[in-house]
Design an enzyme around this catalytic site. Structure first.
Site, short mmCIF file in Angstrom:
data_model
loop_
_atom_site.label_atom_id
_atom_site.label_comp_id
_atom_site.label_asym_id
_atom_site.label_seq_id
_atom_site.Cartn_x
_atom_site.Cartn_y
_atom_site.Cartn_z
N LYS A 141 0.82 -1.26 0.06
CA LYS A 141 -0.10 -0.05 -0.12
C LYS A 141 1.01 1.34 -0.09
O LYS A 141 2.02 1.16 0.45
CB LYS A 141 -1.03 0.02 1.14
CG LYS A 141 -0.47 -0.16 2.53
CD LYS A 141 0.75 0.35 3.13
CE LYS A 141 0.69 1.86 3.30
NZ LYS A 141 1.98 2.38 3.93
N TYR A 226 -4.53 4.10 6.21
CA TYR A 226 -4.89 3.55 7.16
C TYR A 226 -6.07 4.07 8.01
O TYR A 226 -7.03 3.29 8.22
CB TYR A 226 -4.00 2.99 8.27
CG TYR A 226 -2.74 2.21 7.82
CD1 TYR A 226 -3.02 0.75 7.82
CD2 TYR A 226 -1.52 2.46 7.57
CE1 TYR A 226 -2.25 -0.11 7.43
CE2 TYR A 226 -0.69 1.72 7.12
CZ TYR A 226 -0.73 0.23 6.99
OH TYR A 226 0.16 -0.48 6.83
P1 NAD Z 1 12.29 1.55 2.19
O1 NAD Z 1 13.08 2.90 1.71
O2 NAD Z 1 12.95 0.99 3.42
O3 NAD Z 1 12.74 0.38 0.91
C1 NAD Z 1 12.55 0.81 -0.29
C2 NAD Z 1 13.26 -0.33 -1.30
O4 NAD Z 1 13.36 0.05 -2.45
C3 NAD Z 1 14.78 -0.34 -0.87
O5 NAD Z 1 15.19 -1.60 -0.92
C4 NAD Z 1 15.39 0.44 -2.07
O6 NAD Z 1 16.84 0.07 -2.25
C5 NAD Z 1 14.53 0.04 -3.11
N1 NAD Z 1 14.50 1.18 -4.33
C6 NAD Z 1 14.62 0.54 -5.72
N2 NAD Z 1 14.69 1.84 -6.31
C7 NAD Z 1 14.58 2.62 -5.52
C8 NAD Z 1 14.43 4.30 -5.85
N3 NAD Z 1 14.65 4.76 -7.06
N4 NAD Z 1 14.59 4.96 -4.73
C9 NAD Z 1 14.42 4.59 -3.83
N5 NAD Z 1 14.43 3.22 -2.97
C10 NAD Z 1 14.46 2.15 -4.07
O7 NAD Z 1 10.69 1.59 2.11
P2 NAD Z 1 9.59 0.62 2.87
O8 NAD Z 1 9.52 1.20 4.16
O9 NAD Z 1 10.27 -0.79 2.93
O10 NAD Z 1 8.59 0.89 2.10
C11 NAD Z 1 8.24 0.06 0.57
C12 NAD Z 1 6.83 -0.23 0.43
O11 NAD Z 1 6.12 -0.79 1.59
C13 NAD Z 1 6.14 1.34 0.54
O12 NAD Z 1 5.27 1.24 -0.54
C14 NAD Z 1 5.54 1.33 1.87
O13 NAD Z 1 4.24 2.04 1.56
C15 NAD Z 1 5.12 0.01 1.86
N6 NAD Z 1 5.15 -0.51 3.47
C16 NAD Z 1 4.14 -0.98 3.95
C17 NAD Z 1 3.88 -1.43 5.35
C18 NAD Z 1 2.69 -2.12 6.13
O14 NAD Z 1 2.35 -2.16 7.13
N7 NAD Z 1 1.98 -2.71 5.04
C19 NAD Z 1 5.00 -0.90 6.37
C20 NAD Z 1 6.09 -0.11 5.75
C21 NAD Z 1 6.15 -0.02 4.45
#
Ligand code: NAD
Length: 372
Positions: A141, A226
């Site tokens: 999401k 949420y």
């Molecule tokens: P994060 O920044 O920790 O991770 C993002 C990942 O994408 C990294 O591994 C990064 O290297 C990669 N990536 C690839 N291309 C990129 C670019 N151009 N710029 C930046 N990063 C790039 O983020 P996250 O917290 O893991 O979130 C990822 C997704 O998961 C989002 O859509 C977020 O909304 C979702 N999320 C959902 C929940 C939930 O409870 N359902 C919780 C956290 C995150």
């Protein structure tokens, strides 16, 4: 506010009547029993795309607990992460892909489901490529940053005859399922008003979450979703109109590209109204419903748990589960059984939310009531 007298689980269930009895976590979101009959030995192989914080700290550990799926592959742009994950989770090199070589996953029989865990603006491209590779997809999401992208993702999965689930982990979480039931079955009478808010103070101001082009917006896209979901699943209704207001920025240097704090109000067909806050500057995490004959709330309501709930008749008691494991198992069990996924965790639901998020921004920007 009058503080309720805590009741024992037995008294609480008796007080609410027989219909209130909710057995611990052995039913899925549609109330169907979760059994392992039929596909007892088969676990679907999941490949995680993007090994950032959510994959590393939540999904990969949860996949060590799942019954119907396992961590089979990874897609990453960072070779050092690939090495680390291969060792830690015993992933064969053949199941490791870069973003460029990702499409070759089509030939990999070990991978049944691709789970897209990338920045929001990248979801559409990778979901579409996953579907074209002939795999089922789970997408985090918010589903995408535009409604048009959501539709393209839905169309691509339909064309490939594959199913698309959104990372709505709370739809499998017992406290959340209980407040869905309390609201939708009108256990305390008609829901009159709801306060549903989710916010936190963000750290690193250089991260993609602070860039509109990558996140689609600020806290509304990230956690406000949420609060939107909360109001929708407590009423079981779709809002008919929205008003919204941006707060003045207190840290304008930090919030150049996205909103800092946003408030919005939905009106529902039954007459119920909801009021919500989202922010990246300070925290709140609460879902409260006031009804004709009482009230209920979850606080915390949206994080990884344990969630906590109470009603005007006493505490809500439910088992504490791993949200991500329940979600992935729920989705994969249905896929293994050849069932159509329940509508409220699919791309159609993701698109409904993105449409509402965009309407909230429009309402805040124009100062007008937006009809939905
Ligand atoms: P994060 O920044 O920790 O991770 C993002 C990942 O994408 C990294 O591994 C990064 O290297 C990669 N990536 C690839 N291309 C990129 C670019 N151009 N710029 C930046 N990063 C790039 O983020 P996250 O917290 O893991 O979130 C990822 C997704 O998961 C989002 O859509 C977020 O909304 C979702 N999320 C959902 C929940 C939930 O409870 N359902 C919780 C956290 C995150």
């Amino acid at each position: 506010m009058k503080t309720p007298t805590p009741l024992s689980r037995r008294t609480f269930l008796n007080t609410l009547g027989a219909s209130a009895i909710t057995l611990p976590a052995l039913t899925d979101v549609l109330g169907r029993p979760i059994t392992t009959a039929g596909n007892q030995d088969r676990k679907l192989g999941i490949a995680l795309v993007g090994l950032g914080s959510y994959s590393k700290n939540q999904l990969a550990p949860a996949l060590q607990q799942t019954k119907h799926c396992r961590l089979a592959g990874i897609v990453t742009g960072t070779p050092a992460k690939a090495e680390e994950w291969m060792q830690k989770y015993n992933i064969p090199k053949a199941n490791v892909y870069e973003y460029k070589t990702f499409d070759r996953i089509a030939d990999n029989k070990d991978i049944d489901v691709i789970y897209v865990v990338l920045p929001n603006s990248m979801h559409a491209e990778f979901v579409i490529r996953a579907a074209q590779a002939g795999k089922h997809v789970i997408c985090e999401k918010p589903m995408a940053i535009t409604e048009k992208d959501c539709q393209s993702m839905i169309d691509a999965c339909k064309k490939a005859n594959k199913q698309l689930a959104i990372g709505y982990r709370l739809h499998y979480e017992p406290f959340t399922k209980e407040v869905m039931r309390l609201g939708q079955e009108k256990v305390f009478g008609q829901v009159k008003f709801i306060e549903s808010s989710d916010a936190f103070r963000i750290g690193d101001p250089t991260q993609w979450r602070m860039k509109k082009s990558m996140a689609g917006g600020g806290p509304l896209m990230d956690v406000g979703i949420y609060a939107v979901q909360g109001a929708r699943y407590v009423t079981g209704e779709e809002p008919v109109s929205v008003t919204a207001q941006f707060s003045p920025k207190t840290e304008p240097q930090k919030f150049k590209d996205v909103e800092e704090t946003l408030f919005w109000q939905f009106r529902f067909p039954s007459g119920a109204v909801s009021n919500s806050t989202t922010s990246y500057t300070a925290g709140v995490e609460r879902l409260y419903a006031s009804c004709e004959k009482g009230w209920f709330e979850l606080s915390p309501a949206f994080g990884y748990g344990p969630l906590k709930g109470r009603t005007s008749k006493g505490p809500i008691e439910q088992p504490v589960v791993n949200h991500q494991a329940m979600h992935m198992d729920g989705v994969c069990k249905d896929l293994l059984d050849g069932k159509t996924l329940p509508g409220h965790i699919t791309g159609e639901e993701g698109k409904r939310d993105v449409r509402l998020l965009q309407a909230i921004y429009r309402a805040a920007e124009t100062g007008k009531t937006i009809s939905l």
